[in-house]
Enzyme design. Structure first.
Site, short mmCIF file in Angstrom:
data_model
loop_
_atom_site.label_atom_id
_atom_site.label_comp_id
_atom_site.label_asym_id
_atom_site.label_seq_id
_atom_site.Cartn_x
_atom_site.Cartn_y
_atom_site.Cartn_z
N TRP A 1 119.07 18.05 100.71
CA TRP A 1 119.33 17.14 99.59
C TRP A 1 118.05 17.06 98.77
O TRP A 1 116.97 16.76 99.29
CB TRP A 1 119.73 15.74 100.07
CG TRP A 1 119.73 14.80 98.89
CD1 TRP A 1 120.58 14.85 97.82
CD2 TRP A 1 118.80 13.75 98.63
NE1 TRP A 1 120.23 13.88 96.91
CE2 TRP A 1 119.15 13.19 97.38
CE3 TRP A 1 117.71 13.23 99.32
CZ2 TRP A 1 118.43 12.13 96.81
CZ3 TRP A 1 117.01 12.17 98.76
CH2 TRP A 1 117.38 11.63 97.51
N GLU B 1 123.57 19.46 99.46
CA GLU B 1 124.24 18.17 99.18
C GLU B 1 124.11 17.78 97.72
O GLU B 1 123.01 17.66 97.18
CB GLU B 1 123.61 17.09 100.07
CG GLU B 1 124.22 15.70 99.85
CD GLU B 1 123.59 14.63 100.73
OE1 GLU B 1 122.64 14.93 101.50
OE2 GLU B 1 124.03 13.47 100.64
N LYS C 1 124.86 15.32 94.21
CA LYS C 1 124.81 13.89 93.86
C LYS C 1 125.02 13.74 92.36
O LYS C 1 124.58 14.59 91.58
CB LYS C 1 123.44 13.32 94.28
CG LYS C 1 123.33 11.82 94.22
CD LYS C 1 122.08 11.34 94.96
CE LYS C 1 121.97 9.82 94.91
NZ LYS C 1 120.88 9.29 95.74
N ASP D 1 128.71 13.82 100.14
CA ASP D 1 128.37 12.45 100.54
C ASP D 1 129.32 11.51 99.82
O ASP D 1 129.47 11.57 98.59
CB ASP D 1 126.91 12.17 100.14
CG ASP D 1 126.42 10.81 100.60
OD1 ASP D 1 127.11 9.80 100.33
OD2 ASP D 1 125.33 10.72 101.20
N HIS E 1 128.25 9.71 96.58
CA HIS E 1 127.56 10.46 95.53
C HIS E 1 128.41 10.84 94.33
O HIS E 1 128.09 11.78 93.61
CB HIS E 1 126.96 11.74 96.13
CG HIS E 1 125.72 11.48 96.92
ND1 HIS E 1 124.89 12.48 97.37
CD2 HIS E 1 125.16 10.32 97.33
CE1 HIS E 1 123.88 11.95 98.03
NE2 HIS E 1 124.03 10.65 98.02
N HIS F 1 128.72 13.59 104.56
CA HIS F 1 127.92 12.40 104.79
C HIS F 1 128.87 11.24 104.56
O HIS F 1 129.12 10.85 103.42
CB HIS F 1 126.73 12.31 103.83
CG HIS F 1 125.52 13.02 104.34
ND1 HIS F 1 124.32 13.03 103.69
CD2 HIS F 1 125.33 13.74 105.49
CE1 HIS F 1 123.45 13.72 104.40
NE2 HIS F 1 124.03 14.17 105.48
N ASP G 1 124.99 1.54 94.66
CA ASP G 1 124.38 1.97 95.92
C ASP G 1 125.31 2.92 96.66
O ASP G 1 126.51 2.67 96.76
CB ASP G 1 124.06 0.78 96.82
CG ASP G 1 123.50 1.25 98.15
OD1 ASP G 1 122.50 1.98 98.13
OD2 ASP G 1 124.07 0.92 99.21
N ASP H 1 124.90 3.90 99.89
CA ASP H 1 124.61 3.97 101.32
C ASP H 1 124.87 2.69 102.11
O ASP H 1 124.08 2.35 102.98
CB ASP H 1 123.15 4.41 101.51
CG ASP H 1 122.91 5.78 100.92
OD1 ASP H 1 123.46 6.74 101.45
OD2 ASP H 1 122.18 5.87 99.92
N ASP I 1 125.71 8.76 106.78
CA ASP I 1 124.53 8.52 105.95
C ASP I 1 124.61 7.14 105.31
O ASP I 1 125.30 6.97 104.31
CB ASP I 1 124.43 9.61 104.87
CG ASP I 1 123.14 9.47 104.04
OD1 ASP I 1 122.29 8.66 104.45
OD2 ASP I 1 123.02 10.16 103.02
C1 RNT Z 1 120.52 10.66 99.27
C2 RNT Z 1 121.29 11.58 100.15
C3 RNT Z 1 120.60 12.05 101.38
C4 RNT Z 1 119.76 10.97 102.03
C5 RNT Z 1 119.17 11.35 103.35
C6 RNT Z 1 118.10 10.43 103.78
O1 RNT Z 1 121.24 10.13 98.26
O2 RNT Z 1 122.51 10.99 100.48
O3 RNT Z 1 121.51 12.58 102.26
O4 RNT Z 1 120.46 9.78 102.17
O5 RNT Z 1 118.78 12.66 103.33
ZN ZN Z 2 123.72 11.91 101.98
#
Ligand code: RNT
Ligand code: ZN
Length: 436
Positions: free
Chosen positions: A201, A242, A244, A275, A278, A302, A310, A312, A342
């Site tokens: 990432w 990954e 985003k 993810d 994302h 993820h 946010d 996460d 994640d």
């Molecule tokens: C960040 C990504 C990535 C991180 C980790 C810590 O937006 O999701 O995967 O969260 O690598």
């Molecule tokens: Zn991630």
């Protein structure tokens, strides 16, 4: 009858599911049987799934570099709940507790920041020796490892750019980090005799409107190509990339967008990592799984929870999580999708965060495995969308909890919220002695 689960054969005699758990399970098995679902088979499939639990929930994505700088590059952790793991021993102890409260055998997803560095070694020079301790610990725990290069929280992640930086020297530093991480992942994979997934990432992006969206993307692709030019055995490591849409401080543009990495992964035969946090808030990764798997052999997830800006939050048992798991099961993709987690939350007990998120991911997977998939798909082929909707809705009140509780008991994991008592005890006896 409820105990006829082949995988659990040797354990069966030691199972002490309380009579009420057993009874509820037996009744549930009958109910599922009536709709053509084989519960024992679902539990067999569930027990074979290893979720890759992320190390970074344990310490707010800080890691163990002696000269660590503040978390940056779009990653932000909020909260100051006491008891954060401050070193590798504390993190391992927390992980061991978390794993003991989650049914099944699961993996650990390590970030390069979490090596055991005796002196200030820079990221372009890290080596498998810094992860030997993890490899040994993992072997004693029966846990397998995945890996991630860390392209953030570093003085060379300048202006928010790393592999796509306009400065050739800075780019080279990060290319060398990527190369070092691939070698580490390959050594880990060799030691554990299953591939270590190495997830890239890269945070690079602009807060404000770019003058060139193309140039950084060309640089990112070229940097990645350089990193991946070394042939490593797919038995030892598999690379994933990954994407985003935006991050904090990169609201206007992220170099590694979905289209960028989908094209990159297909053209370079890499795994893609989706993810859940994302994408645009109304866009879910569930709908992407079947599309991506038409063109790529494998996919990394993820599993996370986006809340407004946010990406996460701790994973909860919501519709989005369920539809992700349904897609994996309905598409028969269990062997091609690697489920990783994640999220990072420092406002609640960090071990509890792991346990809540991981148990939810597994519970949602179980719910998906308990669907009458064949029947639903037949109704759809027949054009009977009324029955399709009716059956899907009735499914929501089937006795999932009874099967889940039984599975937890069978796996020697706490049933229901019992696990919280263990976290509380640990908080009192172990975590309370840590000053954050
Ligand atoms: C960040 C990504 C990535 C991180 C980790 C810590 O937006 O999701 O995967 O969260 O690598
Ligand atoms: Zn991630």
């Amino acid at each position: 009858m409820g105990l006829a689960i082949s995988k659990f054969g040797p354990w069966i005699h030691r199972v002490t599911a309380s009579p009420s758990i057993q009874q509820a399970y037996d009744l549930a098995v009958e109910q599922y049987q009536a709709i053509g679902v084989d519960v024992a088979q679902a539990l067999d499939q569930l027990s074979a799934v290893s979720v890759s639990m992320h190390c970074w929930q344990g310490d707010d994505v800080i890691g163990f570099e002696p000269d660590a700088v503040a978390l940056g590059n779009g990653l932000a952790v909020t909260g100051n709940y006491p008891g954060r793991a401050r070193n590798v021993d504390e993190l391992r102890s927390d992980l061991e507790l978390a794993y003991s409260l989650i049914p099944g055998k699961h993996r650990l997803n390590l970030h390069a920041l979490y090596g055991q560095f005796s002196n200030a070694i820079d990221r372009d020079a890290i080596d498998v020796q810094h992860f030997q301790g993890w490899v040994q610990w993992a072997a004693t725990q029966g846990v397998q490892l995945d890996f991630n290069p860390s392209f953030f929280s570093h003085r060379n992640a300048r202006d928010g750019f790393t592999l796509a930086h306009a400065d050739r020297h800075l780019r080279q530093f990060w290319i060398d980090h990527g190369i070092a991480c691939r070698r580490i992942a390959a050594s880990i994979g060799k030691a554990q005799a299953t591939p270590c997934i190495n997830n890239f990432w890269v945070p690079d992006g602009f807060k404000d409107t770019p003058a060139s969206r193309l140039a950084p993307r060309e640089r990112l692709a070229a940097s990645l190509d350089e990193i991946f030019s070394e042939q490593l055995s797919p038995q030892e490591t598999l690379d994933s990339v990954e994407c985003k849409l935006f991050g904090i401080g990169s609201e206007s543009y992220v170099v590694g967008s979905h289209e960028f990495y989908l094209g990159y992964a297909i053209s370079r035969n890499k795994m893609l990592c989706l993810d859940a946090g994302h994408f645009h808030p109304t866009e879910t990764i569930a709908d992407k799984i079947s599309s991506v798997l038409m063109y790529l052999p494998e996919l990394m997830l993820h599993v996370s929870r986006g809340v407004r800006w946010d990406s996460d939050h701790v994973v909860v048992f919501n519709d989005e999580l369920q539809s992700i798991m349904q897609e994996i099961v309905r598409g028969d993709f269990l062997s091609r999708v690697h489920v990783g987690l994640d999220f990072f939350d420092a406002s609640i007990n960090r071990v509890a965060a792991w346990v809540i998120g991981t148990r939810n991911a597994l519970k949602a997977l179980l719910a998906a495995l308990l669907e009458p998939v064949e029947r639903l798909q037949q109704l759809e082929r027949d054009g009977d969308f009324t029955a399709r909707l009716a059956v899907m809705e009735e499914q929501k009140t089937m006795p999932l909890g009874a099967v889940w509780n039984y599975y937890c008991a069978l796996s020697h994991a706490p049933v229901g919220a019992e696990w919280l008592d263990e976290v509380r005890r640990y908080e009192l006896n172990v975590m309370s002695g840590r000053d954050s």
